[in-house]
Design a protein around this motif. Sequence first.
Motif, mmCIF file in Angstrom:
data_model
loop_
_atom_site.group_PDB
_atom_site.id
_atom_site.type_symbol
_atom_site.label_atom_id
_atom_site.label_comp_id
_atom_site.label_asym_id
_atom_site.label_seq_id
_atom_site.Cartn_x
_atom_site.Cartn_y
_atom_site.Cartn_z
ATOM 1 N N THR A 116 0.806 -1.234 0.000
ATOM 2 C CA THR A 116 0.000 0.000 0.000
ATOM 3 C C THR A 116 0.836 1.280 0.000
ATOM 4 O O THR A 116 0.288 2.365 -0.111
ATOM 5 C CB THR A 116 -1.016 0.077 1.168
ATOM 6 N N PHE A 117 2.151 1.158 0.125
ATOM 7 C CA PHE A 117 3.005 2.349 0.042
ATOM 8 C C PHE A 117 3.599 2.455 -1.356
ATOM 9 O O PHE A 117 3.943 1.447 -1.968
ATOM 10 C CB PHE A 117 4.116 2.294 1.094
ATOM 11 N N ASP A 118 3.704 3.694 -1.855
ATOM 12 C CA ASP A 118 4.215 3.847 -3.216
ATOM 13 C C ASP A 118 5.731 4.031 -3.217
ATOM 14 O O ASP A 118 6.372 4.076 -2.168
ATOM 15 C CB ASP A 118 3.499 4.988 -3.949
ATOM 16 N N ALA A 119 6.288 4.136 -4.406
ATOM 17 C CA ALA A 119 7.741 4.189 -4.556
ATOM 18 C C ALA A 119 8.356 5.347 -3.773
ATOM 19 O O ALA A 119 9.441 5.218 -3.193
ATOM 20 C CB ALA A 119 8.108 4.281 -6.033
ATOM 21 N N ALA A 120 7.658 6.478 -3.734
ATOM 22 C CA ALA A 120 8.194 7.641 -3.019
ATOM 23 C C ALA A 120 8.308 7.383 -1.515
ATOM 24 O O ALA A 120 9.217 7.894 -0.849
ATOM 25 C CB ALA A 120 7.312 8.859 -3.274
ATOM 26 N N ASP A 121 7.367 6.585 -0.975
ATOM 27 C CA ASP A 121 7.418 6.240 0.454
ATOM 28 C C ASP A 121 8.513 5.228 0.747
ATOM 29 O O ASP A 121 9.107 5.223 1.829
ATOM 30 C CB ASP A 121 6.078 5.635 0.906
ATOM 31 N N ILE A 122 8.761 4.333 -0.208
ATOM 32 C CA ILE A 122 9.701 3.232 -0.008
ATOM 33 C C ILE A 122 11.148 3.684 -0.216
ATOM 34 O O ILE A 122 12.064 3.199 0.453
ATOM 35 C CB ILE A 122 9.374 2.089 -0.999
ATOM 36 N N ALA A 156 2.446 -4.946 -6.721
ATOM 37 C CA ALA A 156 3.910 -4.988 -6.819
ATOM 38 C C ALA A 156 4.378 -4.705 -8.247
ATOM 39 O O ALA A 156 5.402 -4.031 -8.453
ATOM 40 C CB ALA A 156 4.422 -6.346 -6.361
ATOM 41 N N GLN A 157 3.623 -5.189 -9.228
ATOM 42 C CA GLN A 157 3.988 -4.943 -10.628
ATOM 43 C C GLN A 157 3.985 -3.458 -10.957
ATOM 44 O O GLN A 157 4.718 -3.008 -11.846
ATOM 45 C CB GLN A 157 3.004 -5.662 -11.564
ATOM 46 N N GLY A 158 3.168 -2.694 -10.238
ATOM 47 C CA GLY A 158 3.049 -1.271 -10.528
ATOM 48 C C GLY A 158 4.205 -0.429 -10.026
ATOM 49 O O GLY A 158 4.389 0.696 -10.492
ATOM 50 N N LYS A 159 4.978 -0.948 -9.064
ATOM 51 C CA LYS A 159 6.019 -0.082 -8.492
ATOM 52 C C LYS A 159 7.415 -0.697 -8.448
ATOM 53 O O LYS A 159 8.401 0.043 -8.396
ATOM 54 C CB LYS A 159 5.609 0.366 -7.089
ATOM 55 N N TRP A 160 7.527 -2.029 -8.459
ATOM 56 C CA TRP A 160 8.843 -2.624 -8.220
ATOM 57 C C TRP A 160 9.745 -2.789 -9.432
ATOM 58 O O TRP A 160 10.979 -2.754 -9.277
ATOM 59 C CB TRP A 160 8.694 -3.942 -7.461
ATOM 60 N N PRO A 161 9.245 -3.009 -10.656
ATOM 61 C CA PRO A 161 10.197 -3.166 -11.765
ATOM 62 C C PRO A 161 11.184 -2.004 -11.898
ATOM 63 O O PRO A 161 12.391 -2.224 -12.060
ATOM 64 C CB PRO A 161 9.278 -3.300 -12.987
ATOM 65 N N ASP A 162 10.698 -0.772 -11.796
ATOM 66 C CA ASP A 162 11.604 0.386 -11.912
ATOM 67 C C ASP A 162 12.565 0.452 -10.725
ATOM 68 O O ASP A 162 13.754 0.757 -10.895
ATOM 69 C CB ASP A 162 10.803 1.691 -12.003
#
Length: 220
Positions: free
Chosen positions: A37-43, A62-68
């Motif tokens: 539930t946390f986005d890339a900016a939070d992580i 996970a597919q929406g944020k982790w590949p990049d």
Amino acid sequence: MGDAVQQFFAVKAKIAAAEREANRDAGAVTLVAVSKTFDAADISPAIEAGQRVFGENRVQEAQGKWPDLKDAFPDIELHLIGPLQSNKAKEAVALFDVIETVDREKIAAELAKEIARQGRAPRLYVQVNTGSEPQKAGIEPKEAVAFVARCRDVHGLAIEGLMCIPPADENPGPHFALLEKLAHEAGVARLSMGMSGDYETAIAFGATSIRVGSAIFGSR
């Protein structure tokens, strides 16, 4: 330094203290930072602070944020810690480095098929429903050892550990003890157990990895 980074270092310090208290080697326990539930900016601040192992509940999220993020930080290790639907096995094998929620024959068969097809083999754990809760995923404790054997012998899967989520309203200690006993009987070395509220107890019972989200990133 942001809140998440301060909390990350606080959790790391508590892990180290719990390892010492349990007479375990420093660094024996892997912190899986639960970033669902946390986005890339939070992580990203946690990544910048040195955290490299993360857990997600849902393949699609996970597919929406982790590949990049994985492209930017190739040493990141991504764990699937939520229930896996058989129709998501293809995507899960492609994205995750560890899948902790193998819990039924159909999933084992689908994972075996995708691992062979993709030539990519995530490390695998069997999830055990230690509280036999009808609403919760996981194999029944009495079936766990035989299921691990079937994963190996029938499906050719290398199972390296067991995972559990104790009932929220019970003392987690007996559940952690049960998982450790089953792991010994099944011949697996790794135990994924313990979350934000009970990870120090889990370390005392032999956890090799703990899954901590809210204690790092805050409430969702």
